[in-house]
Enzyme design. Structure first.
Site, short mmCIF file in Angstrom:
data_model
loop_
_atom_site.label_atom_id
_atom_site.label_comp_id
_atom_site.label_asym_id
_atom_site.label_seq_id
_atom_site.Cartn_x
_atom_site.Cartn_y
_atom_site.Cartn_z
N GLU A 208 -2.13 -18.58 27.98
CA GLU A 208 -1.47 -19.87 27.77
C GLU A 208 -0.52 -20.19 28.92
O GLU A 208 0.09 -19.28 29.50
CB GLU A 208 -0.67 -19.84 26.46
CG GLU A 208 -1.49 -19.44 25.25
CD GLU A 208 -0.64 -19.23 24.01
OE1 GLU A 208 0.60 -19.43 24.09
OE2 GLU A 208 -1.21 -18.86 22.96
N LYS A 210 2.72 -20.80 30.73
CA LYS A 210 4.13 -20.46 30.48
C LYS A 210 4.97 -21.57 31.09
O LYS A 210 5.15 -21.63 32.31
CB LYS A 210 4.50 -19.10 31.06
CG LYS A 210 5.90 -18.67 30.66
CD LYS A 210 6.26 -17.31 31.21
CE LYS A 210 7.56 -16.82 30.60
NZ LYS A 210 8.67 -17.79 30.67
N ARG A 215 13.19 -22.85 25.06
CA ARG A 215 12.54 -22.40 23.83
C ARG A 215 13.11 -23.18 22.64
O ARG A 215 14.32 -23.35 22.51
CB ARG A 215 12.78 -20.89 23.65
CG ARG A 215 12.05 -20.25 22.45
CD ARG A 215 10.67 -19.84 22.83
NE ARG A 215 9.99 -19.10 21.76
CZ ARG A 215 9.82 -17.79 21.76
NH1 ARG A 215 10.30 -17.05 22.75
NH2 ARG A 215 9.16 -17.18 20.79
N GLU A 259 8.25 -24.76 23.24
CA GLU A 259 9.17 -25.09 24.34
C GLU A 259 9.33 -26.60 24.38
O GLU A 259 8.47 -27.35 23.92
CB GLU A 259 8.59 -24.63 25.68
CG GLU A 259 8.37 -23.15 25.82
CD GLU A 259 9.49 -22.47 26.59
OE1 GLU A 259 10.24 -23.16 27.28
OE2 GLU A 259 9.58 -21.24 26.49
N PHE A 293 3.32 -23.44 20.78
CA PHE A 293 2.33 -22.39 20.98
C PHE A 293 2.14 -21.52 19.75
O PHE A 293 1.32 -20.60 19.76
CB PHE A 293 2.68 -21.51 22.18
CG PHE A 293 4.11 -21.02 22.23
CD1 PHE A 293 4.57 -20.07 21.36
CD2 PHE A 293 4.97 -21.52 23.18
CE1 PHE A 293 5.87 -19.60 21.41
CE2 PHE A 293 6.28 -21.08 23.25
CZ PHE A 293 6.74 -20.11 22.37
N ARG A 364 10.11 -7.40 20.76
CA ARG A 364 9.40 -7.47 22.03
C ARG A 364 8.32 -6.40 22.01
O ARG A 364 8.60 -5.22 21.91
CB ARG A 364 10.36 -7.25 23.20
CG ARG A 364 9.74 -7.53 24.57
CD ARG A 364 10.72 -7.18 25.68
NE ARG A 364 11.99 -7.82 25.55
CZ ARG A 364 12.27 -9.06 25.94
NH1 ARG A 364 11.32 -9.80 26.50
NH2 ARG A 364 13.47 -9.57 25.78
N LYS A 370 4.06 -11.65 29.46
CA LYS A 370 4.25 -12.77 30.38
C LYS A 370 3.87 -12.33 31.79
O LYS A 370 4.17 -11.22 32.22
CB LYS A 370 5.70 -13.26 30.35
CG LYS A 370 6.76 -12.22 30.59
CD LYS A 370 8.15 -12.79 30.35
CE LYS A 370 9.21 -11.69 30.43
NZ LYS A 370 10.55 -12.20 30.11
#
Length: 513
Positions: A208, A210, A215, A259, A293, A364, A370
């Site tokens: 996707e 970024k 955010r 975002e 997303f 995380r 990313k």
């Protein structure tokens, strides 16, 4: 509870690298905390007072010259009351009233207590008492399973409130669920050097765009739409265009993750600071657009535990017009091609997300990665700041300069400041700085040592952005120290022209699906 008890616990946590020892110290402290003070104590431990912003800057604290108490008598409730008064102070004469409140608090605190208070106010506690460690400590202190405490913390979105529930009504932890209108901690991503590296396990993934925006988490309950930031602050009043967009979606109850990004006249992404400037104000000429997303809830159905493939299908159904561009693939070459398209469109890079993974709120993990370019430059150290907290006694934050060969911003062949950083510094680097830089100092105001510009340092950055704070009109983004370069002369540093060439301009390709 006396503030001295928190001081002692923080000192114990700071003195060890052992996670288990940190958990033990914090669990003991939480177990002794009166129920009415649990949320306050957790806020102090994380340097996130429950009052939020207190309106106190570093210079206000530095200007104080208090005579501290000889013995500990300050209660946590006293600090909480003072913080509430500081947060409520505004209007004409507010600076003087804040100074009076700080003077009173400082006089009632011992020197170690005041040191802790100032670090909390500045958000620079750095004790290792991060949320993950505190969650472990909370599970230990409450006797509840770690997974149950962790999930509750994710869904409540407030570790202080979670601690209060766990320690006063532990049976209620199991019933904590997703609630429209109450923000949850966002899922976070690990990093990967490339799309190819992120796809090595052979699992199907969603690659996707970024986006270089802010955010947001959006909750809709009928016509009531609320927008929250990454830190869970409610910014609904600032973003009426996002509220209006979400009200058009074909679902009555929603929780969306995404975002917001400002677009230029051609539909391309504006520079990051343009988005953030509009995001921080209640009105402006720039229009913010939401890009989603993920979806966590749709019309009574929680989707946290569903795989991404299911969540994406629901996202396409309810918010397809606002989806972040994405491509599902197992093929590294296809993923790399998509990443190049994202960069060509003016975006940061891509996210690579495992299609079979649930939404791990607040965590995380390696199911989200990313991928974005990292740039390295050789710059020059212009000054260094004395450290605080764990870095007290060391020289820490460095001021960075780029070579200005043509003298656009000062003397020809001099250096122009482009940012500061303390990121990436090991104890070895801090020790070297503290031993080396005093001999290079040309001025010292008690906090900042101005240095002779002779030391080259290799710095990694994510990019540059426009900034009126520095003479060249730009600032580094997410700068961190890689290593010092004794093999390089300051005159060999990268130039301001090289950095200015990285400033984002108009994107030639708009965001599109």
């Amino acid at each position: 509870m006396l503030l001295a008890e928190i001081v002692d616990a923080v000192a114990e946590v700071s003195a060890t690298r052992s996670r288990r020892a940190k958990v033990d110290a914090l669990a003991d402290l939480l177990g002794r905390t009166p129920p009415a003070q649990i949320e306050t104590v957790v806020g102090l431990l994380t340097a996130q007072p429950r009052q939020g912003r207190l309106g106190v800057g570093w210079r206000s604290l530095q200007a104080l010259r208090p005579t501290h108490a000889a013995a500990s008598a300050l209660d946590v409730a006293d600090v909480d009351t003072a913080f509430s008064a500081l947060a409520a102070t505004s209007g004409s004469g507010s600076a003087a009233r804040r100074t009076a409140l700080l003077d009173d608090l400082a006089a009632r605190a011992t020197a170690p207590e005041w040191d802790l208070v100032t670090r909390i106010v500045r958000g620079e506690l750095r004790t290792g008492a991060l949320e993950g460690v505190l969650v472990d400590a909370l599970a230990r202190s409450s006797g509840q399973p770690l997974d149950r405490v962790r999930r509750a913390a994710m869904l409540v979105g407030d570790l202080g409130e979670t601690a209060r529930i766990a320690l006063t009504d532990p049976g209620a932890l199991a019933s904590v669920g997703l609630r429209v209108g109450r923000p949850v901690l966002p899922m976070l991503a690990a990093t990967a050097e490339s799309v190819t590296a992120a796809l090595t396990d052979g699992r199907a993934a969603s690659v996707e765009y970024k986006l270089d925006g802010a955010r947001i988490q959006v909750h809709r309950g009928g016509d009531d739409v609320r927008v929250f930031t990454r830190s869970l602050a409610d910014v609904t009043a600032r973003v009426p265009e996002i509220v209006a967009a979400v009200r058009t979606l074909p679902a009555g109850r929603l929780i969306l993750d995404g975002e917001t990004l400002a677009l230029d006249e051609d539909g391309g992404p504006r520079a990051f600071q343009d988005t953030m400037a509009r995001f921080g104000a209640e009105s402006g000429d720039i229009v913010l657009r939401p890009w989603f997303f993920d979806v966590l809830h749709v019309d009574g159905r929680d989707l946290l535990d569903e795989p991404l493939s299911v969540r994406q299908a629901e996202l396409e159904r309810v918010a397809g017009a606002f989806r972040v561009p994405a491509r599902v693939t197992t093929d590294a070459a296809e993923g790399e091609e998509f990443a190049r398209a994202a960069l060509a469109a003016g975006h940061e890079g891509v996210m690579v997300k495992a299609l079979d993974a649930p939404y791990a709120a607040g965590r995380r993990g390696d199911t989200w990665r990313k991928v974005k370019p990292v740039h390295t430059f050789d710059l020059v150290v212009l000054a260094v700041e004395r450290g605080s907290g764990r870095r007290a006694g060391w020289l820490s934050n460095i001021h960075l300069g780029a070579l200005d060969p043509a003298g656009q911003y000062g003397p020809a062949g001099g250096f122009v400041m482009v940012g500061k950083t303390f990121k990436g510094m090991t104890d070895e680097i801090l020790r070297w700085q503290s031993e080396t830089f005093p001999a290079l100092a040309t001025d010292d105001d008690g906090y900042v040592l101005t240095l002779s510009p002779v030391t080259a340092v290799e710095v990694a950055i994510d990019g540059v952005q426009r900034s009126p704070r520095y003479p060249a009109g730009l600032a580094l983004r997410f700068a961190r120290v890689k290593r010092y370069r004794p093999d390089k002369r300051a005159a060999d540093a990268d130039t301001i022209g090289t950095l200015r060439a990285m400033l984002p301009g108009r994107a030639d390709v708009a965001v599109s699906g």
